[in-house]
Design a protein around this motif. Structure first.
Motif, PDB file in Angstrom:
ATOM      1  N   PHE A   1      21.360  36.075  41.091  1.00  0.00           N
ATOM      2  CA  PHE A   1      22.285  36.819  41.928  1.00  0.00           C
ATOM      3  C   PHE A   1      21.600  38.039  42.534  1.00  0.00           C
ATOM      4  N   ASP A   2      21.959  38.346  43.774  1.00  0.00           N
ATOM      5  CA  ASP A   2      21.455  39.545  44.441  1.00  0.00           C
ATOM      6  C   ASP A   2      22.286  40.762  44.061  1.00  0.00           C
ATOM      7  N   LEU A   3      23.519  40.530  43.610  1.00  0.00           N
ATOM      8  CA  LEU A   3      24.435  41.621  43.308  1.00  0.00           C
ATOM      9  C   LEU A   3      25.509  41.115  42.353  1.00  0.00           C
ATOM     10  N   ILE A   4      25.900  41.961  41.406  1.00  0.00           N
ATOM     11  CA  ILE A   4      27.028  41.646  40.531  1.00  0.00           C
ATOM     12  C   ILE A   4      28.096  42.707  40.782  1.00  0.00           C
ATOM     13  N   VAL A   5      29.265  42.254  41.234  1.00  0.00           N
ATOM     14  CA  VAL A   5      30.397  43.145  41.492  1.00  0.00           C
ATOM     15  C   VAL A   5      31.327  43.017  40.295  1.00  0.00           C
ATOM     16  N   LEU A   6      31.615  44.133  39.670  1.00  0.00           N
ATOM     17  CA  LEU A   6      32.279  44.126  38.372  1.00  0.00           C
ATOM     18  C   LEU A   6      33.531  44.990  38.377  1.00  0.00           C
ATOM     19  N   ASP A   7      34.629  44.442  37.884  1.00  0.00           N
ATOM     20  CA  ASP A   7      35.845  45.210  37.637  1.00  0.00           C
ATOM     21  C   ASP A   7      35.771  45.702  36.195  1.00  0.00           C
ATOM     22  N   LEU A   8      36.268  46.885  35.929  1.00  0.00           N
ATOM     23  CA  LEU A   8      36.208  47.415  34.558  1.00  0.00           C
ATOM     24  C   LEU A   8      37.211  46.739  33.636  1.00  0.00           C
ATOM     25  N   LYS A   9      38.284  46.168  34.196  1.00  0.00           N
ATOM     26  CA  LYS A   9      39.298  45.512  33.374  1.00  0.00           C
ATOM     27  C   LYS A   9      39.079  44.013  33.447  1.00  0.00           C
ATOM     28  N   LEU A  10      38.289  43.503  32.512  1.00  0.00           N
ATOM     29  CA  LEU A  10      37.985  42.075  32.468  1.00  0.00           C
ATOM     30  C   LEU A  10      38.723  41.426  31.304  1.00  0.00           C
ATOM     31  N   PRO A  11      39.309  40.249  31.536  1.00  0.00           N
ATOM     32  CA  PRO A  11      39.907  39.533  30.399  1.00  0.00           C
ATOM     33  C   PRO A  11      38.820  39.163  29.385  1.00  0.00           C
ATOM     34  N   GLY A  12      39.021  39.538  28.140  1.00  0.00           N
ATOM     35  CA  GLY A  12      38.088  39.161  27.085  1.00  0.00           C
ATOM     36  C   GLY A  12      37.094  40.235  26.712  1.00  0.00           C
ATOM     37  N   LEU A  13      36.827  41.191  27.591  1.00  0.00           N
ATOM     38  CA  LEU A  13      35.827  42.234  27.312  1.00  0.00           C
ATOM     39  C   LEU A  13      35.958  43.291  28.397  1.00  0.00           C
ATOM     40  N   ASP A  14      35.822  44.578  28.035  1.00  0.00           N
ATOM     41  CA  ASP A  14      35.906  45.563  29.116  1.00  0.00           C
ATOM     42  C   ASP A  14      34.601  45.593  29.905  1.00  0.00           C
ATOM     43  N   GLY A  15      34.654  46.158  31.092  1.00  0.00           N
ATOM     44  CA  GLY A  15      33.510  46.163  31.993  1.00  0.00           C
ATOM     45  C   GLY A  15      32.281  46.838  31.419  1.00  0.00           C
TER      46      GLY A  15
END
Length: 193
Positions: free
Chosen positions: A32-46
């Motif tokens: 991947f060239d970039l990972i866009v991440l939300d802090l509220k992820l199901p299963g684990l926080d960002g």
């Protein structure tokens, strides 16, 4: 996704609805060239997910896109090595400008995120040791950067050409690329060179 696709026709977006799906994409061998991440992820926080990326030596830049305008969370993302933090409420042009800055190797954060921080704060860069790159392999990488062929590297380092090929193969694997040129470019991008 719709905003990212505005970057151009060459853009492909892989979506993950959970940490497990995201890990599956990463462990599946995609680069991947970039990972866009939300802090509220199901299963684990960002933040835990960012630590997981570090443990896997994922070198793609991470940008947090979050509804939270909490400067503490922004600073925590910086401390964990994120290259950017963008508020979800930002206009599409602001989001695209931020992502473009990150893709060209710059750090992008809202100006209020940095208030009260020392200007000497730096984003952590991976070390050779963390990436499993030996001193000899790094020496090979430096010579590759200067345009040396395998034969020239062998002569310069006093080793066989076969050993050089092994070093180059291991560098390509460690940096997650497909050829010598990409190897040097990726090493520069992440700050090894």
């Amino acid at each position: 996704r719709q905003i990212l696709l505005r970057l151009g026709n060459h853009v492909f977006v892989s979506m993950a609805d959970s940490v497990q799906q995201a890990i599956g994409l990463i462990d599946g061998g995609k680069i991947f060239d970039l990972i866009v991440l939300d802090l509220k992820l199901p299963g684990l926080d960002g933040f835990a997910f960012m630590r997981l990326l570090q443990d896997r030596f994922v070198t793609a830049p991470v940008v947090v896109v979050s509804a939270s305008q909490d400067n503490g969370k922004c600073r925590q993302a910086l401390a964990l090595g994120a290259m950017g933090y963008i508020h979800k409420s930002s206009a599409a042009k602001v989001i695209l400008d931020g992502i473009h800055q990150i893709l060209i190797g710059n750090v992008y954060y809202p100006s209020d995120c940095m208030q009260g921080l020392e200007l000497t704060t730096k984003v952590r860069q991976p070390t050779c040791e963390q990436m499993g790159i030996s001193e000899r392999q790094f020496a090979t990488l430096r010579l590759m950067e200067h345009g040396f062929s395998n034969k020239e590297i062998a002569r310069e380092m006093g080793i066989t050409e076969s050993t050089v090929k092994t070093h180059v193969s291991r560098l390509i694997a460690a940096l997650g690329v497909h050829n010598r040129t990409a190897c040097v470019l990726e090493a520069r991008r992440i700050g090894l060179l």
